[in-house]
Design a protein around this motif. Structure first.
Motif, PDB file in Angstrom:
ATOM      1  N   ALA A  53     -20.285  88.318 -68.004  1.00 23.24           N
ATOM      2  CA  ALA A  53     -18.836  88.382 -68.189  1.00 23.24           C
ATOM      3  C   ALA A  53     -18.345  89.830 -68.192  1.00 23.24           C
ATOM      4  CB  ALA A  53     -18.456  87.693 -69.502  1.00 23.24           C
ATOM      5  N   LYS A  54     -19.120  90.705 -68.822  1.00 22.62           N
ATOM      6  CA  LYS A  54     -18.755  92.121 -68.860  1.00 22.62           C
ATOM      7  C   LYS A  54     -18.710  92.712 -67.454  1.00 22.62           C
ATOM      8  CE  LYS A  54     -20.617  96.579 -70.424  1.00 22.62           C
ATOM      9  NZ  LYS A  54     -21.766  97.234 -71.108  1.00 22.62           N
ATOM     10  N   CYS A  55     -19.733  92.408 -66.651  1.00 21.54           N
ATOM     11  CA  CYS A  55     -19.775  92.933 -65.284  1.00 21.54           C
ATOM     12  C   CYS A  55     -18.670  92.316 -64.435  1.00 21.54           C
ATOM     13  CB  CYS A  55     -21.145  92.667 -64.660  1.00 21.54           C
ATOM     14  SG  CYS A  55     -22.505  93.572 -65.444  1.00 21.54           S
ATOM     15  N   ALA A  56     -18.426  91.020 -64.614  1.00 24.28           N
ATOM     16  CA  ALA A  56     -17.388  90.331 -63.848  1.00 24.28           C
ATOM     17  C   ALA A  56     -16.010  90.922 -64.130  1.00 24.28           C
ATOM     18  CB  ALA A  56     -17.408  88.839 -64.153  1.00 24.28           C
ATOM     19  N   ALA A  57     -15.787  91.345 -65.371  1.00 24.17           N
ATOM     20  CA  ALA A  57     -14.505  91.952 -65.729  1.00 24.17           C
ATOM     21  C   ALA A  57     -14.246  93.227 -64.931  1.00 24.17           C
ATOM     22  CB  ALA A  57     -14.470  92.247 -67.232  1.00 24.17           C
ATOM     23  N   GLY A  67     -15.384  93.457 -61.846  1.00 22.77           N
ATOM     24  CA  GLY A  67     -15.470  93.056 -60.446  1.00 22.77           C
ATOM     25  C   GLY A  67     -16.865  93.134 -59.870  1.00 22.77           C
ATOM     26  N   ASP A  68     -17.890  93.191 -60.739  1.00 19.03           N
ATOM     27  CA  ASP A  68     -19.264  93.339 -60.272  1.00 19.03           C
ATOM     28  C   ASP A  68     -20.078  92.076 -60.505  1.00 19.03           C
ATOM     29  OD1 ASP A  68     -18.849  95.994 -59.529  1.00 19.03           O
ATOM     30  OD2 ASP A  68     -19.377  96.735 -61.526  1.00 19.03           O
ATOM     31  N   ASP A  69     -20.985  91.812 -59.575  1.00 17.11           N
ATOM     32  CA  ASP A  69     -21.952  90.734 -59.739  1.00 17.11           C
ATOM     33  C   ASP A  69     -23.129  91.224 -60.571  1.00 17.11           C
ATOM     34  OD1 ASP A  69     -20.602  88.803 -58.233  1.00 17.11           O
ATOM     35  OD2 ASP A  69     -21.447  89.544 -56.350  1.00 17.11           O
ATOM     36  N   VAL A  70     -23.998  90.267 -60.934  1.00 16.11           N
ATOM     37  CA  VAL A  70     -25.240  90.568 -61.634  1.00 16.11           C
ATOM     38  C   VAL A  70     -26.394  90.025 -60.807  1.00 16.11           C
ATOM     39  CG1 VAL A  70     -26.644  90.014 -63.673  1.00 16.11           C
ATOM     40  CG2 VAL A  70     -24.234  90.641 -63.943  1.00 16.11           C
ATOM     41  N   VAL A  71     -27.466  90.807 -60.693  1.00 16.30           N
ATOM     42  CA  VAL A  71     -28.674  90.354 -60.014  1.00 16.30           C
ATOM     43  C   VAL A  71     -29.794  90.267 -61.038  1.00 16.30           C
ATOM     44  CG1 VAL A  71     -27.994  91.330 -57.793  1.00 16.30           C
ATOM     45  CG2 VAL A  71     -29.378  92.700 -59.365  1.00 16.30           C
ATOM     46  N   TYR A  72     -30.818  89.474 -60.723  1.00 17.21           N
ATOM     47  CA  TYR A  72     -31.928  89.323 -61.658  1.00 17.21           C
ATOM     48  C   TYR A  72     -33.246  89.244 -60.907  1.00 17.21           C
ATOM     49  CZ  TYR A  72     -31.715  84.319 -60.467  1.00 17.21           C
ATOM     50  OH  TYR A  72     -31.713  83.121 -59.800  1.00 17.21           O
ATOM     51  N   PHE A 112     -26.818  86.338 -59.608  1.00 19.98           N
ATOM     52  CA  PHE A 112     -26.581  85.315 -60.622  1.00 19.98           C
ATOM     53  C   PHE A 112     -25.366  84.476 -60.245  1.00 19.98           C
ATOM     54  CE2 PHE A 112     -25.059  83.563 -64.600  1.00 19.98           C
ATOM     55  CZ  PHE A 112     -26.228  83.184 -65.237  1.00 19.98           C
ATOM     56  N   GLY A 113     -25.536  83.141 -60.262  1.00 17.08           N
ATOM     57  CA  GLY A 113     -24.462  82.239 -59.884  1.00 17.08           C
ATOM     58  C   GLY A 113     -24.414  81.015 -60.769  1.00 17.08           C
ATOM     59  N   PRO A 114     -23.527  80.073 -60.453  1.00 16.62           N
ATOM     60  CA  PRO A 114     -23.365  78.872 -61.284  1.00 16.62           C
ATOM     61  C   PRO A 114     -24.659  78.087 -61.472  1.00 16.62           C
ATOM     62  CG  PRO A 114     -21.539  79.085 -59.750  1.00 16.62           C
ATOM     63  CD  PRO A 114     -22.531  80.127 -59.362  1.00 16.62           C
ATOM     64  N   ALA A 115     -25.464  77.971 -60.413  1.00 17.33           N
ATOM     65  CA  ALA A 115     -26.717  77.219 -60.540  1.00 17.33           C
ATOM     66  C   ALA A 115     -27.661  77.883 -61.539  1.00 17.33           C
ATOM     67  CB  ALA A 115     -27.391  77.080 -59.185  1.00 17.33           C
ATOM     68  N   THR A 169     -36.382  88.048 -68.736  1.00 16.85           N
ATOM     69  CA  THR A 169     -36.008  88.361 -67.357  1.00 16.85           C
ATOM     70  C   THR A 169     -35.119  89.595 -67.338  1.00 16.85           C
ATOM     71  OG1 THR A 169     -36.133  86.004 -66.813  1.00 16.85           O
ATOM     72  CG2 THR A 169     -34.920  87.394 -65.274  1.00 16.85           C
ATOM     73  N   GLN A 170     -35.159  90.321 -66.218  1.00 14.50           N
ATOM     74  CA  GLN A 170     -34.341  91.521 -66.080  1.00 14.50           C
ATOM     75  C   GLN A 170     -33.071  91.202 -65.302  1.00 14.50           C
ATOM     76  OE1 GLN A 170     -35.893  95.638 -65.355  1.00 14.50           O
ATOM     77  NE2 GLN A 170     -35.103  95.303 -63.305  1.00 14.50           N
ATOM     78  N   PHE A 171     -31.940  91.553 -65.892  1.00 16.09           N
ATOM     79  CA  PHE A 171     -30.630  91.385 -65.272  1.00 16.09           C
ATOM     80  C   PHE A 171     -30.007  92.763 -65.092  1.00 16.09           C
ATOM     81  CE2 PHE A 171     -31.695  87.589 -67.585  1.00 16.09           C
ATOM     82  CZ  PHE A 171     -31.293  86.545 -66.758  1.00 16.09           C
ATOM     83  N   GLN A 172     -29.377  92.991 -63.940  1.00 20.98           N
ATOM     84  CA  GLN A 172     -28.782  94.295 -63.672  1.00 20.98           C
ATOM     85  C   GLN A 172     -27.405  94.138 -63.031  1.00 20.98           C
ATOM     86  OE1 GLN A 172     -31.888  96.181 -61.227  1.00 20.98           O
ATOM     87  NE2 GLN A 172     -32.382  97.507 -62.965  1.00 20.98           N
ATOM     88  N   ARG A 173     -26.529  95.072 -63.390  1.00 22.25           N
ATOM     89  CA  ARG A 173     -25.248  95.147 -62.691  1.00 22.25           C
ATOM     90  C   ARG A 173     -25.525  95.475 -61.220  1.00 22.25           C
ATOM     91  NH1 ARG A 173     -19.786  96.503 -64.266  1.00 22.25           N
ATOM     92  NH2 ARG A 173     -20.521  96.821 -66.423  1.00 22.25           N
ATOM     93  N   LYS A 174     -24.948  94.707 -60.324  1.00 18.46           N
ATOM     94  CA  LYS A 174     -25.188  94.931 -58.898  1.00 18.46           C
ATOM     95  C   LYS A 174     -24.458  96.186 -58.438  1.00 18.46           C
ATOM     96  CE  LYS A 174     -25.264  92.541 -54.435  1.00 18.46           C
ATOM     97  NZ  LYS A 174     -24.965  91.258 -53.741  1.00 18.46           N
TER      98      LYS A 174
END
Length: 313
Positions: free
Chosen positions: A157-161, A163-168, A181-184, A197-202
């Motif tokens: 949510a922080k990244c989306a605010a 305008g950025d996606d998140v990758v993992y 990262f998506g709905p699924a 797991t590692q999540f990063q701002r795209k």
């Protein structure tokens, strides 16, 4: 003489052998598939240092005559002739002891080695390696490593605010496919409770793979719409486009410094250059499959590697 350790028909090893042959560099190949028929004997002389021989079906190598080693060994537990054997099977135990002794020699031999097993371990923890990457001067993406689904949702949510996606991806050295990262993923997020797991701002921008060989660098720009360009056809239906480029001197120097800090004289460094020109580094691969980049661009990585192992500065 150069010793090449690996599977001879695997592309990186095959290109290394071909480069050594083309340059007339004295070399010998140990086919790892001969591990059960191989014998390694080592002695430590208080004056002369390490001495020993590696015997295998194609001959015997006097290790004192070896000036450099290219290490491209697979995990011996998964070699075809023992992968299905029980943990206490004599062949599996023998193979483990042989490889453990070989690694011991590779870790201490006072010669050029690309790269020592102990140094390759830095890639087993992305977070550990990221500290070294940042210390050497590269930026790293904003990162969250967690097994808490709520923490992930807050990060997304922080990244989306902004305008950025998140990758993992995997936080360990186990190969994984980088995904957006998506709905699924949100529907199955509870699974990370058993697998941090590692999540990063795209990071916006384009990818660059830099291969460091000693103090040389070979950079390749990658253009792809895929999240993970290694799987471009699967993720975007189009192959990635690779082009050899020259990096600014400062970026080349930082890549060489990172290679030195990790004690990986041959490494593949994954960068992304942002639209503003900021250079982000994702990781440093300790045993890069350079053949993919060399075959697409023609840059002489294998030749540089063999010449470096042979003593060229």
């Amino acid at each position: 003489m150069i010793l090449i350790l690996g599977i001879p028909d695997e592309a990186p090893v095959a290109r290394a052998i071909a480069a050594a042959e083309a340059d007339g560099i004295d070399h010998i190949v140990f086919d790892q598939r001969d591990h059960l028929a191989a014998n390694l004997m080592l002695t430590l002389d208080p004056i002369a240092g390490w001495r020993g021989t590696l015997s295998h079906p194609k001959g015997t190598v006097d290790l004192a005559s070896v000036s450099g080693v290219y290490v491209r060994l697979m995990d011996e537990r998964f070699l075809p002739d023992i992968v299905d054997l029980p943990a206490d099977a004599p062949k599996r135990l023998r193979s483990a002891r042989f490889h453990a002794l070989l690694h011991d020699w590779l870790n201490v031999a006072p010669i050029r080695i690309a790269s020592r097993p102990r140094s390759m371990l830095s890639n087993m923890s992305k977070t550990y390696q990221a500290r070294i990457i940042r210390h050497c001067g590269f930026a790293i993406p904003e990162t969250l490593v967690t097994n808490d689904p709520d923490a992930v949702l807050a990060f997304v949510a922080k990244c989306a605010a902004d305008g950025d996606d998140v990758v993992y991806k995997s936080v360990s050295g186990t190969r994984s496919i980088v995904q957006t990262f998506g709905p699924a993923d949100q529907d199955r997020l509870s699974r990370i409770r058993w697998c941090p797991t590692q999540f990063q701002r795209k990071v916006r921008g384009h990818d660059v793979r830099v291969h460091v060989v000693g103090r040389q660098t070979f950079a390749t720009a990658i253009r792809s719409d895929a999240t993970d360009y290694r799987y471009a056809r699967r993720q975007s239906a189009d192959d990635a486009k690779l082009t050899a480029i020259e990096l600014p001197l400062a970026t080349r120097a930082t890549c060489i410094a990172l290679s030195g800090a990790l004690d990986l004289p041959f490494t593949g460094i994954d960068l992304r250059i942002s639209p503003s020109g900021e250079v982000f580094c994702f990781e440093a691969n300790p045993c890069p499959a350079y053949s993919y980049y060399e075959s697409q661009t023609g840059v002489p990585i294998a030749t540089a590697l063999m010449r470096w192992l042979a003593g060229e500065k």
